[in-house]
Design a protein around this motif. Structure first.
Motif, mmCIF file in Angstrom:
data_model
loop_
_atom_site.group_PDB
_atom_site.id
_atom_site.type_symbol
_atom_site.label_atom_id
_atom_site.label_comp_id
_atom_site.label_asym_id
_atom_site.label_seq_id
_atom_site.Cartn_x
_atom_site.Cartn_y
_atom_site.Cartn_z
ATOM 1 N N ASN A 8 -54.599 70.189 134.030
ATOM 2 C CA ASN A 8 -53.549 70.743 134.948
ATOM 3 C C ASN A 8 -52.260 70.360 134.458
ATOM 4 O O ASN A 8 -51.469 69.311 134.362
ATOM 5 C CB ASN A 8 -53.667 70.255 136.409
ATOM 6 N N LEU A 9 -51.532 71.639 133.620
ATOM 7 C CA LEU A 9 -50.347 71.575 133.284
ATOM 8 C C LEU A 9 -49.266 71.967 134.075
ATOM 9 O O LEU A 9 -48.139 72.451 133.502
ATOM 10 C CB LEU A 9 -50.235 72.117 131.850
ATOM 11 N N LYS A 10 -49.430 72.243 135.333
ATOM 12 C CA LYS A 10 -48.406 72.839 136.222
ATOM 13 C C LYS A 10 -47.296 72.218 136.253
ATOM 14 O O LYS A 10 -47.263 70.892 136.222
ATOM 15 C CB LYS A 10 -49.082 72.889 137.541
ATOM 16 N N MET A 11 -46.225 72.860 136.272
ATOM 17 C CA MET A 11 -44.673 72.130 136.037
ATOM 18 C C MET A 11 -44.489 71.240 134.908
ATOM 19 O O MET A 11 -43.506 70.457 134.780
ATOM 20 C CB MET A 11 -44.502 71.776 137.293
ATOM 21 N N ALA A 12 -45.475 71.346 133.904
ATOM 22 C CA ALA A 12 -45.158 70.660 132.466
ATOM 23 C C ALA A 12 -43.891 70.964 131.807
ATOM 24 O O ALA A 12 -43.726 72.261 132.014
ATOM 25 C CB ALA A 12 -46.398 70.803 131.776
ATOM 26 N N LYS A 13 -43.175 70.013 131.513
ATOM 27 C CA LYS A 13 -42.122 70.378 130.844
ATOM 28 C C LYS A 13 -42.042 70.474 129.375
ATOM 29 O O LYS A 13 -42.808 69.553 128.804
ATOM 30 C CB LYS A 13 -40.951 69.265 130.923
ATOM 31 N N GLY A 14 -41.041 70.927 128.611
ATOM 32 C CA GLY A 14 -41.022 71.090 127.249
ATOM 33 C C GLY A 14 -42.267 71.716 126.478
ATOM 34 O O GLY A 14 -42.108 71.904 125.072
ATOM 35 N N LEU A 39 -58.634 60.770 126.547
ATOM 36 C CA LEU A 39 -57.712 60.655 128.109
ATOM 37 C C LEU A 39 -58.454 61.901 129.025
ATOM 38 O O LEU A 39 -57.744 62.251 129.859
ATOM 39 C CB LEU A 39 -56.325 61.377 127.771
ATOM 40 N N GLU A 40 -59.833 62.072 128.710
ATOM 41 C CA GLU A 40 -60.573 62.938 129.746
ATOM 42 C C GLU A 40 -60.350 62.339 131.048
ATOM 43 O O GLU A 40 -60.505 61.162 131.397
ATOM 44 C CB GLU A 40 -61.730 63.031 129.398
ATOM 45 N N GLY A 41 -59.998 63.106 132.142
ATOM 46 C CA GLY A 41 -59.763 62.893 133.435
ATOM 47 C C GLY A 41 -58.777 61.751 133.667
ATOM 48 O O GLY A 41 -58.770 61.257 134.842
ATOM 49 N N ALA A 42 -57.958 61.439 132.711
ATOM 50 C CA ALA A 42 -56.578 60.735 132.936
ATOM 51 C C ALA A 42 -55.728 61.324 134.057
ATOM 52 O O ALA A 42 -55.619 62.340 133.919
ATOM 53 C CB ALA A 42 -56.228 60.146 131.804
ATOM 54 N N ASN A 43 -54.971 60.422 134.727
ATOM 55 C CA ASN A 43 -53.948 61.011 135.467
ATOM 56 C C ASN A 43 -52.438 60.404 134.930
ATOM 57 O O ASN A 43 -51.955 59.621 134.681
ATOM 58 C CB ASN A 43 -53.915 60.219 136.795
ATOM 59 N N LEU A 44 -51.884 61.735 134.010
ATOM 60 C CA LEU A 44 -50.719 61.609 133.367
ATOM 61 C C LEU A 44 -49.521 62.185 133.898
ATOM 62 O O LEU A 44 -48.442 62.525 133.260
ATOM 63 C CB LEU A 44 -50.905 62.141 131.806
ATOM 64 N N ASN A 93 -57.383 56.533 118.606
ATOM 65 C CA ASN A 93 -59.013 56.661 118.729
ATOM 66 C C ASN A 93 -59.236 55.826 120.004
ATOM 67 O O ASN A 93 -60.368 55.347 120.393
ATOM 68 C CB ASN A 93 -59.638 55.780 117.378
ATOM 69 N N ALA A 94 -58.285 55.599 120.952
ATOM 70 C CA ALA A 94 -58.372 54.566 121.816
ATOM 71 C C ALA A 94 -59.171 55.447 123.049
ATOM 72 O O ALA A 94 -59.011 56.477 123.183
ATOM 73 C CB ALA A 94 -57.208 53.999 122.323
ATOM 74 N N SER A 95 -59.659 54.502 123.984
ATOM 75 C CA SER A 95 -60.134 55.228 125.130
ATOM 76 C C SER A 95 -59.535 54.984 126.330
ATOM 77 O O SER A 95 -59.346 53.912 126.883
ATOM 78 C CB SER A 95 -61.717 54.531 125.240
ATOM 79 N N LEU A 96 -58.933 55.925 126.920
ATOM 80 C CA LEU A 96 -58.048 55.883 128.122
ATOM 81 C C LEU A 96 -58.682 56.810 129.297
ATOM 82 O O LEU A 96 -57.797 57.241 130.116
ATOM 83 C CB LEU A 96 -56.606 56.307 127.715
ATOM 84 N N GLU A 97 -59.905 57.063 129.156
ATOM 85 C CA GLU A 97 -60.695 57.976 129.868
ATOM 86 C C GLU A 97 -60.676 57.552 131.506
ATOM 87 O O GLU A 97 -60.819 56.437 131.650
ATOM 88 C CB GLU A 97 -62.113 57.964 129.527
ATOM 89 N N MET A 109 -58.508 65.766 126.113
ATOM 90 C CA MET A 109 -57.654 65.554 127.507
ATOM 91 C C MET A 109 -58.313 66.541 128.590
ATOM 92 O O MET A 109 -57.539 67.310 129.502
ATOM 93 C CB MET A 109 -56.269 66.096 127.350
ATOM 94 N N LYS A 110 -59.736 66.642 128.375
ATOM 95 C CA LYS A 110 -60.223 67.766 129.411
ATOM 96 C C LYS A 110 -60.030 67.101 130.932
ATOM 97 O O LYS A 110 -60.113 65.973 131.000
ATOM 98 C CB LYS A 110 -61.679 67.739 129.059
ATOM 99 N N ASN A 111 -59.834 67.869 131.452
ATOM 100 C CA ASN A 111 -59.652 67.730 132.994
ATOM 101 C C ASN A 111 -58.476 66.770 133.335
ATOM 102 O O ASN A 111 -58.710 65.923 134.421
ATOM 103 C CB ASN A 111 -60.977 67.487 133.827
ATOM 104 N N THR A 112 -57.557 66.551 132.557
ATOM 105 C CA THR A 112 -56.563 65.626 132.733
ATOM 106 C C THR A 112 -55.503 66.175 133.638
ATOM 107 O O THR A 112 -55.015 67.306 133.444
ATOM 108 C CB THR A 112 -56.023 65.163 131.212
ATOM 109 N N ASN A 113 -54.756 65.287 134.497
ATOM 110 C CA ASN A 113 -53.701 65.785 135.009
ATOM 111 C C ASN A 113 -52.609 65.533 134.474
ATOM 112 O O ASN A 113 -51.874 64.331 134.093
ATOM 113 C CB ASN A 113 -53.737 65.151 136.632
#
Length: 145
Positions: A115-121, A71-76, A48-52, A91-95
């Motif tokens: 953006n899940l480009k090159m995401a692993k697993g 996690l909307e718009g977060a850079n992960l 339930n945390a905000s990490l936006e 995780m809308k618009n999340t990197n």
């Protein structure tokens, strides 16, 4: 560079109290727009945390509980999300470029525009339970079916 004006351990401790008391004690974790590059949050309970909009480049969320968090718009980018609970997470618009999502729970997760480009697993089975749209960038190895 991490934010110096807050104590992450205290925030996690207060959030734990908040979760355990159904909001009667402690404080909901609000890490919106914080810079937490490389933060080690292995097994952390951030339900339930905000990490936006947070900058979480290379953060370690292995086995963390991020259920229902924002996690909307977060850079992960490059984050370790192995075995993380991302059920119903926004995780809308999340990197998530090069993020490790091996065995992550994505049921009900909103990945529209992520953006899940090159995401692993990441597997097609995981994506089947998540919400994606035509703006979601998938790894080349996966298709939209």
């Amino acid at each position: 560079m991490n934010d110096l004006n807050f104590d992450l351990k205290k925030i996690l401790s207060e959030h734990k109290k908040w979760l355990e008391s159904n909001g009667q004690e402690g404080v909901l974790a609000d890490l919106k727009n914080h810079k937490l590059k490389g933060a080690v949050l292995i097994g952390a309970n951030l339900k339930n945390a905000s990490l936006e909009g947070a900058y979480l480049y290379g953060a370690y969320f292995k086995k963390a509980n991020l259920e229902n968090s924002n996690l909307e718009g977060a850079n992960l980018r490059g984050a370790n999300l192995r075995w993380a609970n991302l059920r119903n997470t926004n995780m809308k618009n999340t990197n998530l470029v090069m993020a490790d999502l091996m065995q992550a729970e994505l049921k009900g997760a909103s990945l529209e525009g992520a953006n899940l480009k090159m995401a692993k697993g990441l597997t097609s089975e995981q994506l089947r339970d998540a919400v994606i749209n035509d703006k979601t960038v998938l790894p080349e190895s996966l298709d939209r079916n």
